[in-house]
Design a protein around this motif. Structure first.
Motif, mmCIF file in Angstrom:
data_model
loop_
_atom_site.group_PDB
_atom_site.id
_atom_site.type_symbol
_atom_site.label_atom_id
_atom_site.label_comp_id
_atom_site.label_asym_id
_atom_site.label_seq_id
_atom_site.Cartn_x
_atom_site.Cartn_y
_atom_site.Cartn_z
ATOM 1 N N ARG A 18 37.543 30.457 26.333
ATOM 2 C CA ARG A 18 38.067 31.749 26.801
ATOM 3 C C ARG A 18 37.612 32.022 28.241
ATOM 4 O O ARG A 18 38.391 32.517 29.074
ATOM 5 C CB ARG A 18 37.598 32.879 25.878
ATOM 6 C CG ARG A 18 38.156 32.835 24.451
ATOM 7 C CD ARG A 18 39.666 32.791 24.407
ATOM 8 N NE ARG A 18 40.177 33.028 23.058
ATOM 9 C CZ ARG A 18 41.388 32.717 22.660
ATOM 10 N NH1 ARG A 18 42.250 32.147 23.507
ATOM 11 N NH2 ARG A 18 41.788 32.978 21.435
ATOM 12 N N ASP A 21 39.573 29.654 30.593
ATOM 13 C CA ASP A 21 40.941 30.140 30.789
ATOM 14 C C ASP A 21 41.019 31.232 31.847
ATOM 15 O O ASP A 21 42.033 31.382 32.530
ATOM 16 C CB ASP A 21 41.504 30.696 29.472
ATOM 17 C CG ASP A 21 42.053 29.605 28.565
ATOM 18 O OD1 ASP A 21 42.161 28.447 29.024
ATOM 19 O OD2 ASP A 21 42.373 29.908 27.406
ATOM 20 N N THR A 46 42.461 27.162 17.928
ATOM 21 C CA THR A 46 43.624 27.729 17.244
ATOM 22 C C THR A 46 43.207 29.096 16.737
ATOM 23 O O THR A 46 42.253 29.206 15.960
ATOM 24 C CB THR A 46 44.070 26.843 16.067
ATOM 25 O OG1 THR A 46 44.377 25.532 16.559
ATOM 26 C CG2 THR A 46 45.296 27.424 15.393
ATOM 27 N N SER A 47 43.903 30.137 17.190
ATOM 28 C CA SER A 47 43.396 31.490 16.965
ATOM 29 C C SER A 47 44.515 32.500 16.766
ATOM 30 O O SER A 47 45.598 32.385 17.348
ATOM 31 C CB SER A 47 42.541 31.909 18.176
ATOM 32 O OG SER A 47 42.226 33.282 18.148
ATOM 33 N N LYS A 49 44.321 35.188 18.038
ATOM 34 C CA LYS A 49 44.330 35.861 19.337
ATOM 35 C C LYS A 49 44.929 34.985 20.442
ATOM 36 O O LYS A 49 44.867 35.348 21.617
ATOM 37 C CB LYS A 49 42.904 36.271 19.727
ATOM 38 C CG LYS A 49 42.318 37.361 18.847
ATOM 39 C CD LYS A 49 43.071 38.671 19.021
ATOM 40 C CE LYS A 49 42.376 39.806 18.320
ATOM 41 N NZ LYS A 49 43.067 41.114 18.554
ATOM 42 N N GLY A 50 45.509 33.858 20.048
ATOM 43 C CA GLY A 50 46.126 32.970 21.033
ATOM 44 C C GLY A 50 45.422 31.634 21.104
ATOM 45 O O GLY A 50 44.192 31.574 21.146
ATOM 46 N N ASP A 51 46.212 30.569 21.103
ATOM 47 C CA ASP A 51 45.657 29.213 21.156
ATOM 48 C C ASP A 51 45.329 28.812 22.591
ATOM 49 O O ASP A 51 45.937 29.314 23.544
ATOM 50 C CB ASP A 51 46.654 28.203 20.579
ATOM 51 C CG ASP A 51 47.012 28.497 19.129
ATOM 52 O OD1 ASP A 51 46.292 29.288 18.493
ATOM 53 O OD2 ASP A 51 48.020 27.942 18.650
ATOM 54 N N THR A 52 44.398 27.884 22.725
ATOM 55 C CA THR A 52 44.077 27.336 24.044
ATOM 56 C C THR A 52 43.420 25.979 23.871
ATOM 57 O O THR A 52 42.877 25.666 22.817
ATOM 58 C CB THR A 52 43.135 28.288 24.823
ATOM 59 O OG1 THR A 52 42.948 27.773 26.145
ATOM 60 C CG2 THR A 52 41.781 28.415 24.150
ATOM 61 N N ASP A 142 40.670 38.960 13.553
ATOM 62 C CA ASP A 142 40.754 39.665 14.836
ATOM 63 C C ASP A 142 39.399 39.787 15.527
ATOM 64 O O ASP A 142 39.324 40.101 16.709
ATOM 65 C CB ASP A 142 41.340 41.071 14.632
ATOM 66 C CG ASP A 142 42.829 41.044 14.318
ATOM 67 O OD1 ASP A 142 43.487 40.053 14.688
ATOM 68 O OD2 ASP A 142 43.322 42.003 13.692
ATOM 69 N N ASN A 170 39.675 36.511 27.400
ATOM 70 C CA ASN A 170 40.388 36.935 26.192
ATOM 71 C C ASN A 170 39.435 37.017 24.995
ATOM 72 O O ASN A 170 39.509 36.235 24.051
ATOM 73 C CB ASN A 170 41.540 35.966 25.890
ATOM 74 C CG ASN A 170 42.312 36.363 24.645
ATOM 75 O OD1 ASN A 170 42.210 37.490 24.173
ATOM 76 N ND2 ASN A 170 43.075 35.434 24.089
#
Length: 306
Positions: A18, A21, A46-47, A49-52, A142, A170
């Motif tokens: 995070r 990013d 993998t989340s 709240k959004g993958d990265t 969350d 994030n």
């Protein structure tokens, strides 16, 4: 600001990616085996709240290889703490502050005694995340909070700088002047959740369905509240009520990291969590019957044969 993640477990990888990013200079201090896995698989989250992912993160296996970090995020398991100290000393000698987000309380005193009070920030996280067989992170709720703050007046500047990079990342972040109190509140919550889920081999939904078992969660929190008061940290009933509300808000299948480790037949943090509470209680002549019972039930699974 340069941040070094000590270890690339679930928590370190999550917050590290995070930060990366958001443009922060992030590196990972890892063992050789984990380095080879990351070189092969990369780092991935993998989340909900959004993958990265980062294919080629900066990896360090020797402290001498690292450029001087401003902050070292320490998210190892409690039973690895002793092994980290010689390496942490080298980073602190380069000017780094250590931000531990381990579960528990005892580690703060241990780190302050070995690294110096000015080198150790206060910190904790609320997150449900685990690593899969490829070393990738699965974040399933969350919750992704990082709470931190100074434990020494000299740490204000680095905390302010860390707060600035967190505002771009994030995840939810909070800089607090009452970090010791927040750490005890987390300890209260995790002692109960880890203890009941692991001892009973239960996820949170089943616990919530059974009032008698749910009451055990609150009873453990009440014990840790009493323990905190004898260390001049005052937690009130409203704090317990809020943690119980958080427990109710978790997904039905959610569980603690220690319960996940039990299922995987990994080593458990029972000595660091429940054992730590019992040692602290003994020093102030306090009995913790619920915590002690959970400790005794979990202890046979501390080291399992896969």
């Amino acid at each position: 600001m340069k941040v070094l993640i000590f270890g690339a477990g679930a928590l370190g990888t999550y917050f590290g990616l995070r930060w990366a990013d958001s443009g922060t200079d992030v590196s990972f201090y890892v063992r050789e085996g984990r380095k080879k896995q990351i070189e092969r698989e990369g780092l991935q989250v993998t989340s909900v709240k959004g993958d990265t992912k980062v294919s080629s993160p900066t990896l360090v296996t020797n402290p001498s290889e690292a450029t001087s970090p401003d902050v070292v995020l320490l998210g190892v398991k409690g039973y690895h703490l002793e092994d980290t100290i010689p390496v942490l000393k080298e980073f602190v000698a380069k000017g780094a502050k250590v931000l531990p987000i381990l579960n528990g309380i005892e580690h703060i005193t241990i780190l302050q005694e070995t690294l110096g009070k000015e080198a150790v920030l206060g910190g904790l996280s609320y997150i449900i995340a685990t690593l899969d067989d490829r070393g990738h992170v699965h974040h399933t709720s969350d919750l992704h909070e990082l709470i931190f703050g100074p434990l020494h007046p000299s740490q204000k500047e680095v905390c302010d700088s860390l707060n600035e990079i967190n505002e771009r990342a994030n995840f939810n972040s909070q800089l607090t002047s009452n970090i010791e109190e927040e750490m005890w509140k987390k300890y209260m919550f995790i002692s109960a959740m880890s203890g009941v889920t692991t001892a009973g081999d239960l996820h949170t939904g089943t616990i919530r369905d059974v009032p008698e078992t749910l009451k055990l969660v609150e009873n453990v929190m009440t014990e840790i509240k009493a323990l905190a008061s004898l260390y001049d940290v005052h937690i009130n009933q409203a704090d317990i009520d809020r943690r119980m509300e958080s427990f109710h808000s978790l997904p039905y299948e959610a569980t603690s990291s220690m319960h996940q480790d039990k299922r995987k037949k990994n080593k458990l943090e029972v000595e660091h969590l429940q054992g730590g509470a019992l040692r602290l209680a003994k020093q102030v002549q306090l009995n913790l019957p619920y915590t002690e019972t959970l400790y005794r039930l979990i202890k046979p699974y501390e080291t399992q044969n896969s």
